[in-house]
Design an enzyme around this catalytic site. Structure first.
Site, PDB file in Angstrom:
ATOM      1  N   SER A  23       5.721   7.090  16.787  1.00 43.61           N
ATOM      2  CA  SER A  23       5.202   6.739  15.460  1.00 43.61           C
ATOM      3  C   SER A  23       5.491   7.838  14.441  1.00 43.61           C
ATOM      4  O   SER A  23       5.049   7.775  13.309  1.00 43.61           O
ATOM      5  CB  SER A  23       3.694   6.494  15.531  1.00 43.61           C
ATOM      6  OG  SER A  23       3.035   7.648  16.034  1.00 43.61           O
ATOM      7  N   LYS A 283      17.423 -11.676 -23.455  1.00 43.20           N
ATOM      8  CA  LYS A 283      16.256 -11.552 -22.570  1.00 43.20           C
ATOM      9  C   LYS A 283      15.568 -10.191 -22.614  1.00 43.20           C
ATOM     10  O   LYS A 283      16.204  -9.157 -22.723  1.00 43.20           O
ATOM     11  CB  LYS A 283      16.666 -11.831 -21.113  1.00 43.20           C
ATOM     12  CG  LYS A 283      16.968 -13.275 -20.791  1.00 43.20           C
ATOM     13  CD  LYS A 283      15.843 -14.237 -21.117  1.00 43.20           C
ATOM     14  CE  LYS A 283      14.748 -14.274 -20.084  1.00 43.20           C
ATOM     15  NZ  LYS A 283      15.109 -14.784 -18.798  1.00 43.20           N
ATOM     16  N   GLU A 290       5.459  -8.356 -13.615  1.00 42.48           N
ATOM     17  CA  GLU A 290       5.793  -9.296 -12.529  1.00 42.48           C
ATOM     18  C   GLU A 290       5.724  -8.609 -11.165  1.00 42.48           C
ATOM     19  O   GLU A 290       5.249  -9.178 -10.183  1.00 42.48           O
ATOM     20  CB  GLU A 290       7.186  -9.883 -12.747  1.00 42.48           C
ATOM     21  CG  GLU A 290       7.264 -10.842 -13.917  1.00 42.48           C
ATOM     22  CD  GLU A 290       8.705 -11.249 -14.193  1.00 42.48           C
ATOM     23  OE1 GLU A 290       9.178 -12.223 -13.599  1.00 42.48           O
ATOM     24  OE2 GLU A 290       9.359 -10.562 -15.005  1.00 42.48           O
TER      25      GLU A 290
HETATM   26  N1  ARG Z   1       0.174   7.995  17.790  1.00 37.93           N
HETATM   27  C1  ARG Z   1      -1.081   7.535  18.228  1.00 37.93           C
HETATM   28  C2  ARG Z   1      -1.667   6.562  17.178  1.00 37.93           C
HETATM   29  O1  ARG Z   1      -1.253   6.617  16.115  1.00 37.93           O
HETATM   30  C3  ARG Z   1      -2.027   8.676  18.416  1.00 37.93           C
HETATM   31  C4  ARG Z   1      -3.101   8.425  19.429  1.00 37.93           C
HETATM   32  C5  ARG Z   1      -2.466   8.319  20.765  1.00 37.93           C
HETATM   33  N2  ARG Z   1      -3.392   8.262  21.824  1.00 37.93           N
HETATM   34  C6  ARG Z   1      -3.037   7.865  23.044  1.00 37.93           C
HETATM   35  N3  ARG Z   1      -3.962   7.842  23.927  1.00 37.93           N
HETATM   36  N4  ARG Z   1      -1.855   7.422  23.297  1.00 37.93           N
HETATM   37  O2  ARG Z   1      -2.514   5.763  17.471  1.00 37.93           O
END
Ligand code: ARG
Length: 457
Positions: A23, A283, A290
């Site tokens: 992430s 225009k 919008e």
């Molecule tokens: N990247 C994870 C999230 O955003 C952080 C928490 C991860 N915890 C775990 N037990 N894998 O949720």
């Protein structure tokens, strides 16, 4: 590369699978919050004697170093380290060596990630409140300049009764006041620290979560560790408040789009908020209004998306929850930029007073005035309504308006009608006389503006 949680694993992870689970591309937005959270946590570990003073000062030195690098853009994150928390820990390790591993004592990424989000959202909600207040100020100034600007008031988008343009603007001011109230209310739930909940069940270390919360400037702590790591209500609430304010902004955007059209010509937007066409030279499109109307869709989407992600999730943390951040970031940025654009667009708009009042003169928006006039002379309002309705029909057939009907004709309708009827039919009179509390009467609006200014100073 070795995983920070790699001890239990024998098999290697595949980069493309790792990439699916990572992430960092999203949550790196919370790098500062993550470092701030760690600084507070480590200080607490020192205060409670869980780490020694030397360990604490060395870890803090590393974290401060990292913070400086982050602020000058010298930090690079890697997908192999999955998320912002593991990335920061790895970078700290590069900075101070294995001691970095002690930072995570009595903490889990589960309470860590929740803390980061509380901190992030607290800042953003304060920023949003400031921007709403600025916008309200602009609406109030525009209202003050337009107390006697008369426009048709609409119901069903049909001319209903003439109103003051200030009154119309103050209606939006009132909506935005509720938005501010809601965001403040939301802060009560955001301003809480989950740190200390650890993975889900608390910890065997003698931690002091109130101390950590105080260091983070958070007002309160969670009282149940399972709730602390699985609660995302504060984000849902934020998204819901954001959906509501976007609905308000999109209503005003829609009105401004209508008002700039050739049919209305009530306002003129400054060039900066409009664009031309690549084929039609004439225009001037109200693009920014919008877009604000359009962006409402993504904010609604973010609310539904998080509610759906959370639906039926068993306690406590589940990886599904990693999906909670993108919509939160996107919503905060969208609401902030829409408010900023709207404020300056509204500040610079030119109000075409003449066109507005003219629109109330070639219509029947004074029909209620005539009915009220008759009612005040003793005719029951229902009968007056009926009489005026018939007169309107006959005027429509003849292509004239109520103010064009002769006094002689009025007197055949009712001998109670005298020459002062023409004064009553004027849109200025109609607005002036609506002096009931909260109504469009000029005096009412003046008083309301004084009141609002006092409240907001
Ligand atoms: N990247 C994870 C999230 O955003 C952080 C928490 C991860 N915890 C775990 N037990 N894998 O949720």
């Amino acid at each position: 590369m070795e995983k920070l949680w790699g001890g239990r694993f024998e098999g290697k992870s595949e980069p493309w699978i790792e990439s699916f689970g990572a992430s960092i591309s999203i949550d790196q937005k919370m790098a500062q919050e993550d470092i701030t959270g760690s600084i507070a946590h480590v200080k607490m570990l020192g205060k409670t004697g869980i780490l020694t003073a030397e360990e604490v000062s060395e870890i803090l030195r590393g974290l401060k170093q990292l913070e400086m690098k982050l602020q000058s853009g010298k930090v690079t994150f890697s997908e192999q380290n999955e998320d912002i928390h593991l990335n920061i820990e790895k970078l700290l390790h590069d900075e101070i060596g294995p001691l970095a591993g002690k930072m995570h004592t009595a903490r889990s990424r589960n309470d860590q990630v929740a803390t980061d989000m509380h901190l992030y959202l607290k800042n953003k909600v304060h920023e949003i409140i400031q921007e709403i207040k600025r916008f309200k100020q602009i609406l109030l100034t525009q209202a003050e300049e337009n107390i006697t600007t008369i426009m048709p008031g609409y119901t069903h988008l049909q001319h209903a009764q003439p109103i003051s343009f200030a009154h119309h603007l103050l209606a939006y001011h009132a909506m935005l006041t509720r938005d501010v109230e809601r965001f403040f209310e939301n802060l009560n739930r955001i301003d809480k620290s989950p740190l200390g909940a650890c993975a889900l069940a608390g910890t065997t270390f003698p931690i002091d979560p109130k101390y950590t919360a105080a260091l983070l400037g958070l007002k309160d702590i969670y009282h149940n560790s399972l709730d602390a790591v699985s609660d995302r209500d504060f984000i849902v609430e934020f998204l819901s408040n954001s959906a509501l304010i976007m609905m308000h902004l999109s209503r005003l955007a829609e009105e401004m789009i209508l008002w700039t059209s050739h049919e209305f010509q009530f306002i003129t937007l400054s060039d900066a908020y409009t664009t031309g066409s690549s084929i039609m030279p004439q225009k001037k499109n109200p693009d920014m209004a919008e877009l604000i109307r359009g962006k409402t869709g993504r904010v609604y989407g973010n609310l539904v998306s998080l509610l759906t992600t959370l639906k039926a999730l068993p306690l406590a943390y589940n990886k599904d929850m990693q999906e909670d951040k993108e919509g939160m970031f996107d919503t905060a940025e969208t609401v902030l930029s829409c408010l900023k654009i709207f404020s300056s667009m509204a500040k610079e708009m030119k109000v075409n007073h003449e066109t507005m009042i003219q629109a109330t003169q070639k219509d029947f928006s004074n029909a209620t005035e005539l009915a009220d006039y008759l009612a005040k002379k003793g005719i029951p309002f229902r009968s007056a309504h009926e009489m005026v309705g018939k007169l309107v029909l006959s005027c429509v057939k003849r292509g004239i308006y109520l103010q064009d009907v002769t006094l002689a004709e009025y007197q055949t309708l009712s001998p109670l009608i005298t020459a002062d009827v023409y004064q009553a039919l004027r849109s200025e009179t109609a607005v002036l006389k609506r002096s009931s509390y909260g109504g469009t009467g000029f005096r009412q609006i003046e008083e309301m503006i004084v009141l609002l200014k006092k409240k907001e100073s």
